[in-house]
Design a protein around this motif. Structure first.
Motif, PDB file in Angstrom:
ATOM      1  N   ALA A 176       0.831  -1.201   0.000  1.00 49.40           N
ATOM      2  CA  ALA A 176       0.000   0.000   0.000  1.00 49.40           C
ATOM      3  C   ALA A 176       0.866   1.252   0.000  1.00 49.40           C
ATOM      4  O   ALA A 176       0.607   2.214  -0.732  1.00 49.40           O
ATOM      5  N   ILE A 177       1.931   1.225   0.803  1.00 52.06           N
ATOM      6  CA  ILE A 177       2.785   2.419   0.882  1.00 52.06           C
ATOM      7  C   ILE A 177       3.530   2.628  -0.442  1.00 52.06           C
ATOM      8  O   ILE A 177       3.694   3.747  -0.915  1.00 52.06           O
ATOM      9  N   TYR A 178       3.963   1.509  -1.044  1.00 46.09           N
ATOM     10  CA  TYR A 178       4.644   1.638  -2.340  1.00 46.09           C
ATOM     11  C   TYR A 178       3.683   2.170  -3.385  1.00 46.09           C
ATOM     12  O   TYR A 178       4.072   2.941  -4.269  1.00 46.09           O
ATOM     13  N   ALA A 179       2.400   1.758  -3.277  1.00 50.56           N
ATOM     14  CA  ALA A 179       1.396   2.224  -4.237  1.00 50.56           C
ATOM     15  C   ALA A 179       1.211   3.731  -4.105  1.00 50.56           C
ATOM     16  O   ALA A 179       1.209   4.462  -5.109  1.00 50.56           O
ATOM     17  N   ILE A 180       1.092   4.211  -2.859  1.00 50.34           N
ATOM     18  CA  ILE A 180       0.939   5.658  -2.644  1.00 50.34           C
ATOM     19  C   ILE A 180       2.138   6.390  -3.237  1.00 50.34           C
ATOM     20  O   ILE A 180       2.006   7.414  -3.909  1.00 50.34           O
ATOM     21  N   ASN A 181       3.315   5.814  -3.002  1.00 51.74           N
ATOM     22  CA  ASN A 181       4.539   6.399  -3.525  1.00 51.74           C
ATOM     23  C   ASN A 181       4.553   6.422  -5.046  1.00 51.74           C
ATOM     24  O   ASN A 181       4.946   7.407  -5.675  1.00 51.74           O
ATOM     25  N   ALA A 182       4.120   5.311  -5.632  1.00 52.31           N
ATOM     26  CA  ALA A 182       4.092   5.214  -7.096  1.00 52.31           C
ATOM     27  C   ALA A 182       3.126   6.241  -7.677  1.00 52.31           C
ATOM     28  O   ALA A 182       3.394   6.845  -8.723  1.00 52.31           O
ATOM     29  N   ILE A 183       2.003   6.455  -7.008  1.00 53.10           N
ATOM     30  CA  ILE A 183       1.056   7.457  -7.494  1.00 53.10           C
ATOM     31  C   ILE A 183       1.694   8.841  -7.435  1.00 53.10           C
ATOM     32  O   ILE A 183       1.576   9.643  -8.366  1.00 53.10           O
ATOM     33  N   GLY A 184       2.422   9.116  -6.334  1.00 49.99           N
ATOM     34  CA  GLY A 184       3.110  10.402  -6.206  1.00 49.99           C
ATOM     35  C   GLY A 184       4.121  10.608  -7.328  1.00 49.99           C
ATOM     36  O   GLY A 184       4.182  11.679  -7.941  1.00 49.99           O
ATOM     37  N   ILE A 185       4.905   9.573  -7.613  1.00 53.61           N
ATOM     38  CA  ILE A 185       5.898   9.665  -8.693  1.00 53.61           C
ATOM     39  C   ILE A 185       5.184   9.903 -10.021  1.00 53.61           C
ATOM     40  O   ILE A 185       5.599  10.723 -10.836  1.00 53.61           O
ATOM     41  N   GLY A 186       4.051   9.203 -10.195  1.00 54.03           N
ATOM     42  CA  GLY A 186       3.280   9.345 -11.434  1.00 54.03           C
ATOM     43  C   GLY A 186       2.703  10.743 -11.614  1.00 54.03           C
ATOM     44  O   GLY A 186       2.684  11.270 -12.729  1.00 54.03           O
ATOM     45  N   LEU A 187       2.263  11.362 -10.517  1.00 60.02           N
ATOM     46  CA  LEU A 187       1.675  12.705 -10.611  1.00 60.02           C
ATOM     47  C   LEU A 187       2.684  13.696 -11.175  1.00 60.02           C
ATOM     48  O   LEU A 187       2.372  14.470 -12.089  1.00 60.02           O
ATOM     49  N   VAL A 188       3.895  13.672 -10.618  1.00 61.95           N
ATOM     50  CA  VAL A 188       4.928  14.602 -11.084  1.00 61.95           C
ATOM     51  C   VAL A 188       5.339  14.256 -12.514  1.00 61.95           C
ATOM     52  O   VAL A 188       5.519  15.133 -13.353  1.00 61.95           O
ATOM     53  N   TYR A 189       5.438  12.957 -12.783  1.00 71.45           N
ATOM     54  CA  TYR A 189       5.834  12.522 -14.122  1.00 71.45           C
ATOM     55  C   TYR A 189       4.823  13.009 -15.168  1.00 71.45           C
ATOM     56  O   TYR A 189       5.189  13.453 -16.252  1.00 71.45           O
ATOM     57  N   ASN A 190       3.535  12.931 -14.813  1.00 74.21           N
ATOM     58  CA  ASN A 190       2.503  13.314 -15.770  1.00 74.21           C
ATOM     59  C   ASN A 190       2.563  14.784 -16.147  1.00 74.21           C
ATOM     60  O   ASN A 190       2.433  15.128 -17.322  1.00 74.21           O
ATOM     61  N   THR A 191       2.747  15.665 -15.163  1.00 70.93           N
ATOM     62  CA  THR A 191       2.741  17.084 -15.531  1.00 70.93           C
ATOM     63  C   THR A 191       4.080  17.548 -16.076  1.00 70.93           C
ATOM     64  O   THR A 191       4.137  18.549 -16.768  1.00 70.93           O
ATOM     65  N   THR A 192       5.178  16.835 -15.758  1.00 71.47           N
ATOM     66  CA  THR A 192       6.485  17.367 -16.140  1.00 71.47           C
ATOM     67  C   THR A 192       7.323  16.426 -16.989  1.00 71.47           C
ATOM     68  O   THR A 192       8.252  16.876 -17.650  1.00 71.47           O
ATOM     69  N   GLY A 193       7.035  15.121 -16.948  1.00 73.33           N
ATOM     70  CA  GLY A 193       7.921  14.170 -17.610  1.00 73.33           C
ATOM     71  C   GLY A 193       9.178  13.893 -16.803  1.00 73.33           C
ATOM     72  O   GLY A 193      10.088  13.229 -17.266  1.00 73.33           O
ATOM     73  N   ILE A 194       9.223  14.411 -15.568  1.00 77.26           N
ATOM     74  CA  ILE A 194      10.394  14.209 -14.710  1.00 77.26           C
ATOM     75  C   ILE A 194      10.118  13.063 -13.749  1.00 77.26           C
ATOM     76  O   ILE A 194       9.017  12.956 -13.214  1.00 77.26           O
ATOM     77  N   ILE A 195      11.115  12.199 -13.547  1.00 75.31           N
ATOM     78  CA  ILE A 195      10.993  11.191 -12.497  1.00 75.31           C
ATOM     79  C   ILE A 195      11.461  11.832 -11.196  1.00 75.31           C
ATOM     80  O   ILE A 195      12.590  12.309 -11.104  1.00 75.31           O
ATOM     81  N   ASN A 196      10.566  11.876 -10.218  1.00 76.95           N
ATOM     82  CA  ASN A 196      10.871  12.582  -8.979  1.00 76.95           C
ATOM     83  C   ASN A 196      11.715  11.726  -8.036  1.00 76.95           C
ATOM     84  O   ASN A 196      11.190  10.884  -7.321  1.00 76.95           O
ATOM     85  N   PHE A 197      13.021  11.979  -8.050  1.00 77.67           N
ATOM     86  CA  PHE A 197      13.923  11.204  -7.207  1.00 77.67           C
ATOM     87  C   PHE A 197      13.779  11.552  -5.731  1.00 77.67           C
ATOM     88  O   PHE A 197      14.363  10.894  -4.887  1.00 77.67           O
ATOM     89  N   ALA A 198      13.005  12.593  -5.420  1.00 78.41           N
ATOM     90  CA  ALA A 198      12.856  12.983  -4.020  1.00 78.41           C
ATOM     91  C   ALA A 198      11.562  12.444  -3.416  1.00 78.41           C
ATOM     92  O   ALA A 198      11.264  12.737  -2.265  1.00 78.41           O
ATOM     93  N   GLN A 199      10.804  11.645  -4.161  1.00 75.60           N
ATOM     94  CA  GLN A 199       9.492  11.210  -3.662  1.00 75.60           C
ATOM     95  C   GLN A 199       9.589  10.463  -2.325  1.00 75.60           C
ATOM     96  O   GLN A 199       8.820  10.720  -1.410  1.00 75.60           O
ATOM     97  N   GLY A 200      10.538   9.563  -2.198  1.00 81.20           N
ATOM     98  CA  GLY A 200      10.683   8.807  -0.956  1.00 81.20           C
ATOM     99  C   GLY A 200      11.012   9.704   0.231  1.00 81.20           C
ATOM    100  O   GLY A 200      10.678   9.394   1.375  1.00 81.20           O
ATOM    101  N   GLU A 201      11.677  10.834  -0.056  1.00 83.45           N
ATOM    102  CA  GLU A 201      12.035  11.762   1.029  1.00 83.45           C
ATOM    103  C   GLU A 201      10.785  12.377   1.641  1.00 83.45           C
ATOM    104  O   GLU A 201      10.771  12.717   2.821  1.00 83.45           O
ATOM    105  N   PHE A 202       9.728  12.543   0.842  1.00 80.18           N
ATOM    106  CA  PHE A 202       8.486  13.090   1.390  1.00 80.18           C
ATOM    107  C   PHE A 202       7.890  12.122   2.411  1.00 80.18           C
ATOM    108  O   PHE A 202       7.317  12.541   3.423  1.00 80.18           O
ATOM    109  N   ILE A 203       8.004  10.821   2.146  1.00 80.41           N
ATOM    110  CA  ILE A 203       7.518   9.817   3.098  1.00 80.41           C
ATOM    111  C   ILE A 203       8.303   9.906   4.403  1.00 80.41           C
ATOM    112  O   ILE A 203       7.738   9.949   5.491  1.00 80.41           O
ATOM    113  N   MET A 204       9.640   9.968   4.237  1.00 82.37           N
ATOM    114  CA  MET A 204      10.511  10.064   5.408  1.00 82.37           C
ATOM    115  C   MET A 204      10.184  11.334   6.187  1.00 82.37           C
ATOM    116  O   MET A 204      10.012  11.302   7.408  1.00 82.37           O
ATOM    117  N   LEU A 205      10.037  12.466   5.471  1.00 82.93           N
ATOM    118  CA  LEU A 205       9.761  13.741   6.136  1.00 82.93           C
ATOM    119  C   LEU A 205       8.441  13.712   6.890  1.00 82.93           C
ATOM    120  O   LEU A 205       8.364  14.158   8.031  1.00 82.93           O
TER     121      LEU A 205
END
Lengths: 318, 297
Positions: free
Chosen positions: B17-46
């Protein structure tokens, strides 16, 4: 009328500086500069990948580790000669890079960055835990001095000269590569992939070749590192090393030939001067290259080159 | 061995479930920018670390600490876009620049947390309020139930947002074609900012529900990013339903490989699978929402 050094003059100045340094710098400074040379070797390869082919690897620290461990294991456990071990280490690492790069580089986007990051994590995990082969956290002590045909590089100063000889050879080779047909194809690729492809550049093959080449550079540096310290340890090649490499590239100037060399020499001194603040090195290098991306997009060398050309610093690039 | 399997499956689903939430977050940024967000996991940690600090060190009530932790993480997400991404965007930087920049963010954030909070793992109490559920021979703890419920809620909330609200539709339009979206009067820059804010929000929510289960520490982000990315690849970048499936696949795989192969090499197994997947199905099992176009980043 400003004086502009041409490439030949610059290279001669570089060689003279490298040869003279140990006589003026002293032993400990020479050791630091030798490390700078090792970083420069990796950075020169990475620069070809990022700056000219537009692809990113976050795993070149792992290729350094492969080179170092292969050299360490082959010379210590299997009694190979250092030169044979080095050749095997670099060839093996190149093969690994090919296996990783060949499928991934067919795909658009920055999957290579993520995959190489995962690859580096695996290599670090395995290198520190597979105790029977890698010595685990203790690593491999007693790596012999490097030697060719009976001539042993048995002092740090001799190793310094060997390392910088390799650095300069690879540096000059990168000039050749960038100016060759392959290099022109590479630059076309970095600038506009579809345009390059439509002009007959075999995009995928080009990318794979450059990725493998850059991995071989990194493995070569790793192998030299093992002989330089007479010791291999997985913690030498953790994520901090990759972060430092990225800082070297960005601060020196990505896509400039002199950038990796200048960046490596500058940052090895930053790293050295941290001393007891080494704990903060990731933070410092992270801030350094993030800041450089924002405020010095062409890097030190790109900026200087632009000023010397008189085009001013307003040109936008990067 | 086989009687372990139900436990491992349930565990895998919770981690998935947590990986899924993370994957959705990565997908959101990817969709609007085409960038793979290497900082996504840091948001979970933060999200987890900030909440733990507000609760443990500042002594705030848990609910207030959670709201504070999530809000602060979203601010960090928005600042990341504003300070580090937008300047590059405006000068038309090459695409590797963004990846480098996000990697710098992913380097600096955990190190700042380490300086401020230290190296020790932190946690805070489980939420309570939900009963533990008995599933045959397996007990699903109350917090695990929270994880699953919140993941489902996040999924439907986002679906509603993208399908029903004007803002959500504008973001979707930006994802599908940035240039046309701009012609239609959509403020593309704001959509990009929104996507970073939402990604940070998702990460923080994930971190908050997950931390009571296993605790978190300053360097937990990288493996979260990699696992989330693996899930996103399986699910097809930016495809939300795919992200859920991808998360579950990675979660279950990891749980089983940790139990049967080696706990030491658990992460290594996931990364190896990620690599294998990219080789066999570079575009995932599901179609991505958009195919990356060449002239855009």
């Amino acid at each position: 009328m400003s004086w502009r050094p041409n490439h030949t003059q610059s290279v001669f100045v570089l060689i003279a500086a490298v040869v003279a340094f140990p006589f003026f710098g002293g032993a400990s400074a020479t050791t630091v500069m030798a490390l700078g040379g090792l970083y420069a070797i990796v950075a020169i390869g990475l620069n070809l990948l990022v700056g000219y082919a537009g692809k990113i690897s976050f795993g070149h620290n792992a290729f350094m580790a492969l080179g170092a461990y292969a050299s360490g294991i082959l010379t210590v456990t299997y009694d190979w000669s250092p030169l044979a071990a080095m050749l095997a280490a670099t060839a093996g690492s190149g093969l690994v890079a090919f296996v990783i790069g060949a499928p991934i580089l067919r795909v658009r986007g920055h999957y290579l960055a993520m995959i190489t990051l995962a690859f580096a994590q695996i290599v670090i995990i395995v290198s520190t835990r597979w105790t029977e082969v890698t010595g685990g956290l203790t690593g491999i002590p007693g790596v012999p001095d490097f030697s060719i045909l009976g001539f042993a590089f048995d002092t740090k100063q001799k190793m310094y000269y060997l390392i910088w000889f390799v650095t300069i050879v690879l540096f000059l080779l990168s000039f050749r590569i960038v100016d060759s047909r392959f290099g022109r194809a590479l630059r076309a690729l970095g600038a506009h992939e579809a345009a390059a492809a439509s002009l007959g550049v075999d995009v995928v093959r080009c990318r794979i070749q450059i990725f493998v080449l850059s991995a071989v550079y990194a493995a070569l540096a790793g192998s030299l590192y093992a002989h330089f310290l007479n010791y291999v340890n997985g913690t030498f090649f953790d994520l901090s090393v990759m972060i430092q490499l990225m800082a070297i590239l960005v601060v020196g100037g990505i896509g400039t030939l002199w950038g990796p060399l200048v960046g490596a020499v500058l940052l090895v001194w930053v790293s050295h001067s941290l001393g007891s603040y080494a704990e903060y090195s990731q933070l410092i290098f992270g801030v350094l290259y993030g800041g450089a991306l924002l405020f010095l997009p062409r890097g030190a060398v790109g900026e200087i080159a632009a000023r010397l050309k008189g085009t001013g610093s307003r040109l936008r690039s990067g | 061995m086989m009687d372990l399997l139900p436990v491992l499956l349930v565990n895998g689903v919770v981690f998935g479930a947590i990986y899924a939430i993370n994957a959705i977050g990565i997908g959101l940024v990817y969709n609007t920018t085409g960038i793979i967000n290497f900082a996504q996991g840091e948001f979970i940690m933060l999200g987890g670390m900030l909440t733990a600090c507000l609760y443990g060190q500042a002594g705030l009530p848990l609910l207030v600490a959670i709201i504070g932790g999530v809000a602060l993480t979203v601010v960090v997400g928005l600042l990341t876009e504003r300070l580090f991404i937008r300047p590059l965007w405006r000068r038309g930087a090459k695409d590797w620049t963004y990846v480098f920049m996000l990697f710098a963010v992913a380097t600096v954030l955990p190190n700042l947390v380490m300086l401020g909070v230290g190296r020790d793992p932190l946690t805070f109490p489980t939420f309570g309020g939900l009963p533990a559920v008995q599933l045959g021979s397996v007990t699903l703890s109350s917090q695990a139930l929270w994880v699953l419920l919140v993941t489902v809620a996040v999924f439907f909330a986002l679906q509603g947002f993208f399908d029903r609200t004007l803002l959500g539709k504008a973001m979707k339009a930006t994802a599908i074609n940035r240039r046309v979206a701009a012609w239609l009067g959509i403020a593309v820059e704001q959509m990009v900012a929104m996507s970073f804010g939402l990604a940070a929000l998702l990460g923080a929510i994930g971190g908050v529900v997950f931390t009571p289960l296993i605790s978190t520490q300053f360097d937990a982000g990288v493996s979260m990013t990699l696992n989330g990315f693996a899930a996103a690849i399986i699910g097809g970048m930016g495809n939300m339903r795919g992200a859920i499936v991808g998360g579950l696949v990675i979660g279950i795989l990891q749980s089983i490989s940790t139990a049967f192969i080696s706990s030491v090499y658990g992460d290594a197994v996931t990364y190896a699978v990620l690599f294998g997947l990219l080789v066999v199905w570079p575009h995932g099992l599901f179609r991505p929402l958009i195919e990356l176009k060449n002239e855009e980043i």
